[in-house]
Write an enzyme that holds these catalytic residues in place. Structure first.
Site, PDB file in Angstrom:
ATOM      1  CD  GLU A  25      90.727  41.371  46.654  1.00 61.57           C
ATOM      2  OE1 GLU A  25      90.002  40.359  46.741  1.00 61.57           O
ATOM      3  OE2 GLU A  25      91.082  42.053  47.632  1.00 61.57           O
ATOM      4  CE  LYS A  87      86.904  34.715  51.384  1.00 57.37           C
ATOM      5  NZ  LYS A  87      86.470  34.769  52.795  1.00 57.37           N
ATOM      6  CB  VAL A 107      94.683  39.284  49.565  1.00 58.14           C
ATOM      7  CG1 VAL A 107      96.174  39.572  49.727  1.00 58.14           C
ATOM      8  CG2 VAL A 107      93.881  40.587  49.579  1.00 58.14           C
ATOM      9  CG  ASP A 139      88.714  33.170  61.035  1.00 56.73           C
ATOM     10  OD1 ASP A 139      89.556  33.157  60.111  1.00 56.73           O
ATOM     11  OD2 ASP A 139      87.536  33.514  60.870  1.00 56.73           O
ATOM     12  CB  SER A 141      93.118  36.001  56.581  1.00 59.77           C
ATOM     13  OG  SER A 141      93.140  35.991  55.168  1.00 59.77           O
ATOM     14  CB  ALA A 142      94.851  31.754  53.506  1.00 57.48           C
ATOM     15  CE  LYS A 160      85.878  46.938  55.245  1.00 63.08           C
ATOM     16  NZ  LYS A 160      85.941  46.051  54.094  1.00 63.08           N
TER      17      LYS A 160
HETATM   18  N1  PSU Z   1      88.637  42.627  53.648  1.00 63.43           N
HETATM   19  C1  PSU Z   1      88.007  43.671  53.091  1.00 63.43           C
HETATM   20  N2  PSU Z   1      87.451  43.543  51.863  1.00 63.43           N
HETATM   21  C2  PSU Z   1      87.544  42.361  51.149  1.00 63.43           C
HETATM   22  C3  PSU Z   1      88.227  41.265  51.745  1.00 63.43           C
HETATM   23  C4  PSU Z   1      88.755  41.451  52.985  1.00 63.43           C
HETATM   24  O1  PSU Z   1      87.915  44.715  53.709  1.00 63.43           O
HETATM   25  O2  PSU Z   1      87.017  42.270  50.029  1.00 63.43           O
HETATM   26  C5  PSU Z   1      88.364  39.980  50.976  1.00 63.43           C
HETATM   27  C6  PSU Z   1      89.733  39.911  50.263  1.00 63.43           C
HETATM   28  O3  PSU Z   1      89.579  39.198  49.061  1.00 63.43           O
HETATM   29  C7  PSU Z   1      90.566  39.124  51.249  1.00 63.43           C
HETATM   30  C8  PSU Z   1      89.550  38.131  51.770  1.00 63.43           C
HETATM   31  O4  PSU Z   1      91.676  38.468  50.669  1.00 63.43           O
HETATM   32  O5  PSU Z   1      88.357  38.873  51.894  1.00 63.43           O
HETATM   33  C9  PSU Z   1      89.967  37.523  53.087  1.00 63.43           C
HETATM   34  O6  PSU Z   1      89.072  36.518  53.444  1.00 63.43           O
HETATM   35  P1  PSU Z   1      89.380  35.601  54.716  1.00 63.43           P
HETATM   36  O7  PSU Z   1      89.302  36.524  55.905  1.00 63.43           O
HETATM   37  O8  PSU Z   1      88.301  34.575  54.710  1.00 63.43           O
HETATM   38  O9  PSU Z   1      90.749  35.048  54.533  1.00 63.43           O
HETATM   39 MN    MN Z   2      89.108  33.032  57.988  1.00 64.35          MN
END
Ligand code: PSU
Ligand code: MN
Length: 304
Positions: A25, A87, A107, A139, A141-142, A160
């Site tokens: 990615e 992003k 991702v 919230d 994640s997609a 994390k």
């Molecule tokens: N978690 C990490 N490092 C990252 C990301 C998440 O520890 O770099 C990045 C990845 O690209 C992941 C994205 O797909 O953040 C998720 O963002 P969101 O929570 O907004 O869906």
């Molecule tokens: Mn989110």
């Protein structure tokens, strides 16, 4: 062939010959690490994949083109742009392509573009998941939805603890996404090897992962799979210390009203700021480790 997709010639040749390819990615480059460590890490990860006999395909959107496989110059460009690059999640894809814009793939979008290109194995650091407090913020994640619907194996170091890991596993269970622990029964939590939560199955070799993936595909199961590979012992961090830092970061995000796509980059940057270089070192090492397992699995998968 998708008219918006450019497959790098080396990647295209490997795919045509049935050779191992591993997707990577680009949000981890632009938003996940500072320059120049982000570029150095991205190039080193590609090298690790090559050493295992596979071809790396770093994925991004450049000038409105979906790219499977970047040149060194393109990786350098994304690394220098950093947070100035969009992003790009699933909902951003059409707009960025229509406008001829750039996007760093999360991702989610890396899985989508890998799948369009015919790449089935993808290595990263950590995935997005269900955030703490999601019962009120919603919230989620997609990335989890993408794992539910797109047939790509994602090798990561767990997620994390900025997330609610227990709810993240519940969500994956509901959507039928298998969570496999590499050499472990426990879900690793990125900086640490343990979380106290169980994965679905432990797998102990690239061959075992490859066989699993072959069956998953041949059964016509359309979803992805999450492989959780713990950070190597020597780079793992103290759970108490890192979790205290994460708690501070989560509290500050809530206080500042950070929301939407800003949440994850904000939390990642805060954790890095408070822990200094140590968390960055751990982050780099676990990505190397995931790249190696993903490449070995891709090589084993090609032999089946
Ligand atoms: N978690 C990490 N490092 C990252 C990301 C998440 O520890 O770099 C990045 C990845 O690209 C992941 C994205 O797909 O953040 C998720 O963002 P969101 O929570 O907004 O869906
Ligand atoms: Mn989110």
């Amino acid at each position: 062939m998708n008219q918006y997709l450019d497959i790098n010639p080396e990647v295209a040749e490997a795919l045509a010959q049935g050779k191992a390819v591993v997707a990577l990615e680009s949000t981890i480059i632009s938003h996940g690490m500072p320059y120049p460590q982000n570029v150095e890490t991205a190039l080193a990860v590609e090298q690790i994949i090559r050493e295992q006999g596979a071809v790396p395909a770093t994925i991004a959107i450049l000038n409105g083109r979906l790219k499977a496989g970047l040149t060194k110059e393109e990786i350098e460009y994304l690394g220098k742009q950093g947070q100035a690059v969009t992003k790009a999640s699933r909902r951003d894809l059409a707009a960025l392509v229509a406008r001829g814009a750039d996007g760093a793939t999360t991702v989610t979008t890396t899985m989508m573009i890998a799948h369009m290109a015919g790449i089935e194995i993808f290595a990263t650091g950590g995935i997005g998941g269900v955030h703490r407090g999601a019962e009120t913020t919603m919230d989620i994640s997609a990335d989890l939805e993408e794992l539910a619907q797109t047939g790509v194996m994602v090798v990561c170091a767990g997620a994390k603890a900025i997330l609610d890991l227990e709810l993240t596993l519940e969500y994956l269970e509901t959507h039928g996404v298998p969570v496999l622990g590499y050499g472990t029964q426990e879900l690793p939590a990125f900086y640490t090897r343990t979380s106290g939560l169980k994965v679905d199955y432990q797998m102990d070799s690239p061959e075992e992962l490859a066989s699993f993936w072959k069956v998953q595909r041949e059964l016509g199961l359309k979803s992805g799979v999450l492989v959780a590979n713990p950070i190597p012992e020597e780079y793992s961090m103290d759970a108490g210390a890192i979790n205290a830092v994460i708690d501070l970061a989560v509290a500050e995000a809530a206080e500042k009203g950070i929301h939407g796509k800003e949440t994850t980059p904000f939390l990642l940057a805060k954790v890095k700021e408070i822990t200094g270089g140590q968390s960055l070192d751990a982050n780099i090492q676990l990505v190397f480790n995931n790249a190696k397992v993903a490449a070995q699995t891709a090589v084993a998968y090609c032999k089946l």
